[in-house]
Motif scaffolding. Structure first.
Motif, PDB file in Angstrom:
ATOM      1  N   ALA A  71     -39.210 112.146  -9.155  1.00  0.00           N
ATOM      2  CA  ALA A  71     -38.600 110.990  -8.484  1.00  0.00           C
ATOM      3  C   ALA A  71     -39.398 110.534  -7.281  1.00  0.00           C
ATOM      4  O   ALA A  71     -39.171 109.438  -6.773  1.00  0.00           O
ATOM      5  CB  ALA A  71     -37.173 111.327  -8.060  1.00  0.00           C
ATOM      6  N   LYS A  72     -40.315 111.397  -6.796  1.00  0.00           N
ATOM      7  CA  LYS A  72     -41.185 111.081  -5.650  1.00  0.00           C
ATOM      8  C   LYS A  72     -40.409 110.966  -4.348  1.00  0.00           C
ATOM      9  O   LYS A  72     -40.654 110.065  -3.539  1.00  0.00           O
ATOM     10  CB  LYS A  72     -41.977 109.790  -5.895  1.00  0.00           C
ATOM     11  N   GLY A  73     -39.466 111.863  -4.122  1.00  0.00           N
ATOM     12  CA  GLY A  73     -38.863 111.937  -2.808  1.00  0.00           C
ATOM     13  C   GLY A  73     -37.375 111.654  -2.765  1.00  0.00           C
ATOM     14  O   GLY A  73     -36.764 111.186  -3.729  1.00  0.00           O
ATOM     15  N   LEU A  74     -36.800 111.932  -1.583  1.00  0.00           N
ATOM     16  CA  LEU A  74     -35.357 111.824  -1.387  1.00  0.00           C
ATOM     17  C   LEU A  74     -34.873 110.387  -1.446  1.00  0.00           C
ATOM     18  O   LEU A  74     -33.831 110.095  -2.034  1.00  0.00           O
ATOM     19  CB  LEU A  74     -34.979 112.460  -0.046  1.00  0.00           C
ATOM     20  N   VAL A  75     -35.601 109.459  -0.817  1.00  0.00           N
ATOM     21  CA  VAL A  75     -35.160 108.062  -0.771  1.00  0.00           C
ATOM     22  C   VAL A  75     -35.028 107.491  -2.177  1.00  0.00           C
ATOM     23  O   VAL A  75     -34.051 106.794  -2.500  1.00  0.00           O
ATOM     24  CB  VAL A  75     -36.135 107.222   0.074  1.00  0.00           C
ATOM     25  N   ALA A  76     -35.994 107.792  -3.034  1.00  0.00           N
ATOM     26  CA  ALA A  76     -35.951 107.283  -4.408  1.00  0.00           C
ATOM     27  C   ALA A  76     -34.751 107.843  -5.160  1.00  0.00           C
ATOM     28  O   ALA A  76     -34.102 107.124  -5.930  1.00  0.00           O
ATOM     29  CB  ALA A  76     -37.251 107.641  -5.131  1.00  0.00           C
ATOM     30  N   ILE A  77     -34.427 109.112  -4.930  1.00  0.00           N
ATOM     31  CA  ILE A  77     -33.284 109.720  -5.599  1.00  0.00           C
ATOM     32  C   ILE A  77     -31.982 109.076  -5.128  1.00  0.00           C
ATOM     33  O   ILE A  77     -31.092 108.759  -5.934  1.00  0.00           O
ATOM     34  CB  ILE A  77     -33.264 111.240  -5.346  1.00  0.00           C
ATOM     35  N   ILE A  78     -31.845 108.856  -3.819  1.00  0.00           N
ATOM     36  CA  ILE A  78     -30.637 108.233  -3.281  1.00  0.00           C
ATOM     37  C   ILE A  78     -30.471 106.818  -3.831  1.00  0.00           C
ATOM     38  O   ILE A  78     -29.378 106.420  -4.268  1.00  0.00           O
ATOM     39  CB  ILE A  78     -30.670 108.218  -1.744  1.00  0.00           C
ATOM     40  N   LEU A  79     -31.557 106.041  -3.826  1.00  0.00           N
ATOM     41  CA  LEU A  79     -31.486 104.664  -4.329  1.00  0.00           C
ATOM     42  C   LEU A  79     -31.151 104.633  -5.816  1.00  0.00           C
ATOM     43  O   LEU A  79     -30.377 103.776  -6.270  1.00  0.00           O
ATOM     44  CB  LEU A  79     -32.816 103.951  -4.070  1.00  0.00           C
ATOM     45  N   THR A  80     -31.711 105.570  -6.577  1.00  0.00           N
ATOM     46  CA  THR A  80     -31.423 105.629  -8.012  1.00  0.00           C
ATOM     47  C   THR A  80     -29.952 105.909  -8.265  1.00  0.00           C
ATOM     48  O   THR A  80     -29.310 105.248  -9.103  1.00  0.00           O
ATOM     49  CB  THR A  80     -32.277 106.706  -8.680  1.00  0.00           C
ATOM     50  N   GLN A  81     -29.399 106.867  -7.534  1.00  0.00           N
ATOM     51  CA  GLN A  81     -27.990 107.209  -7.716  1.00  0.00           C
ATOM     52  C   GLN A  81     -27.078 106.056  -7.295  1.00  0.00           C
ATOM     53  O   GLN A  81     -26.081 105.759  -7.970  1.00  0.00           O
ATOM     54  CB  GLN A  81     -27.645 108.478  -6.929  1.00  0.00           C
TER      55      GLN A  81
END
Length: 286
Positions: free
Chosen positions: A41-51
């Motif tokens: 996912a390339k990091g926390l921000v990308a995971i949060i935005l995806t969710q």
């Protein structure tokens, strides 16, 4: 290359890295998979935005489908062919579709539809919270122990991340309970353990996933065509893979001998699919 930082320092003052991982993750397989998912996912921000995008998209689909089903006067709309015929129908939408007294079967089905998919959305919120929580823990692990921050993770190949994990293992900071000599091959096997078992079950024809003759004929497909949807994959994972291993990641003896329990689980999950099938067809169509 950046140096691996804190090879001899624990994640917290009170707990070692291995203990901290066992607190936040159910098992090491889950840790390795979360570690790979964080990298992919390339990091926390990308995971949060995806969710967040997934939750918003699901909520919009539920609300929009509910509006189309319950608040649109389809009887009047289908008879609306031109301006003259449409003018005879004053209301193409229903202001209060649930005011029927006694409640109609259609209103009851719409209410069940709303309850079912609202429950799914709430469960999705819970799952997203768990994913984000694990990602926060993994961000700390990447930054403090692997020396990789979110800004630099895109510049790393996966094998470089694994090399840093193995360095932690060799220095005694992270100790995998199932292997003294942890290797990159072991990490890959741990990440893909359940998927490999599922692939093996399918390749050995231990799971009946082919379409029946009447269904394959109606879909212009051959009878040996595999039929594996996302819901079917989730069902197999829930009934088989989630209960297949013991604490040492070996196949559980209880799982091998509990034939009736496995049969009962398949029957219950199949019944749930059958009950939800009409609502899922409407949801997927909209």
């Amino acid at each position: 290359k950046m140096e691996i930082r804190n090879l001899t320092a624990p994640l917290t003052e009170e707990r070692s890295l291995s203990e901290d991982i066992r607190i936040h993750f159910r098992d090491e397989d889950r840790f390795f998979k979360s570690m790979y998912n964080y990298y992919a996912a390339k990091g926390l921000v990308a995971i949060i935005l995806t969710q967040l995008c997934d939750l918003i998209s699901l909520a919009f689909t539920i609300i929009f489908s509910l509006f189309l089903i319950a608040f649109v006067n389809w009887n009047a709309l289908l008879h609306c062919k031109d301006e003259l015929s449409c003018s005879s129908h004053k209301y193409l939408h229903l202001s209060s579709p649930f005011d029927n007294n006694p409640p109609s079967l259609f209103g009851f089905m719409v209410m069940i539809y709303f309850i079912v998919f609202s429950s799914i959305w709430i469960f999705q919120c819970y799952s997203s919270f768990k994913i984000i929580h694990e990602a926060i823990v993994m961000q700390t692990f990447y930054r403090k122990n692997l020396g990789v921050c979110d800004q630099d993770i895109q510049n790393f190949e996966w094998y470089e991340i694994v090399e840093r994990l193995l360095a932690l293992h060799h220095h005694g900071v992270f100790c995998a309970s199932s292997s003294e000599n942890l290797s990159a091959h072991d990490v890959v096997l741990r990440i893909m353990r359940k998927e490999n078992y599922l692939i093996g079950l399918i390749n050995d024809n231990l799971l009946q996933l082919t379409l029946p003759y009447w269904a394959s004929a109606s879909l212009c497909s051959t009878s040996n065509h595999l039929f594996l949807t996302k819901s079917m994959e989730w069902s197999l994972s829930f009934c088989i893979l989630e209960k297949m291993f013991d604490e040492k990641f070996d196949i559980s003896n209880e799982f091998l001998h509990d034939v009736q329990g496995l049969k009962w689980q398949f029957q219950i999950v199949g019944l749930i699919h059958l009950i939800l099938l009409p609502f899922m067809i409407i949801f997927m169509t909209v």
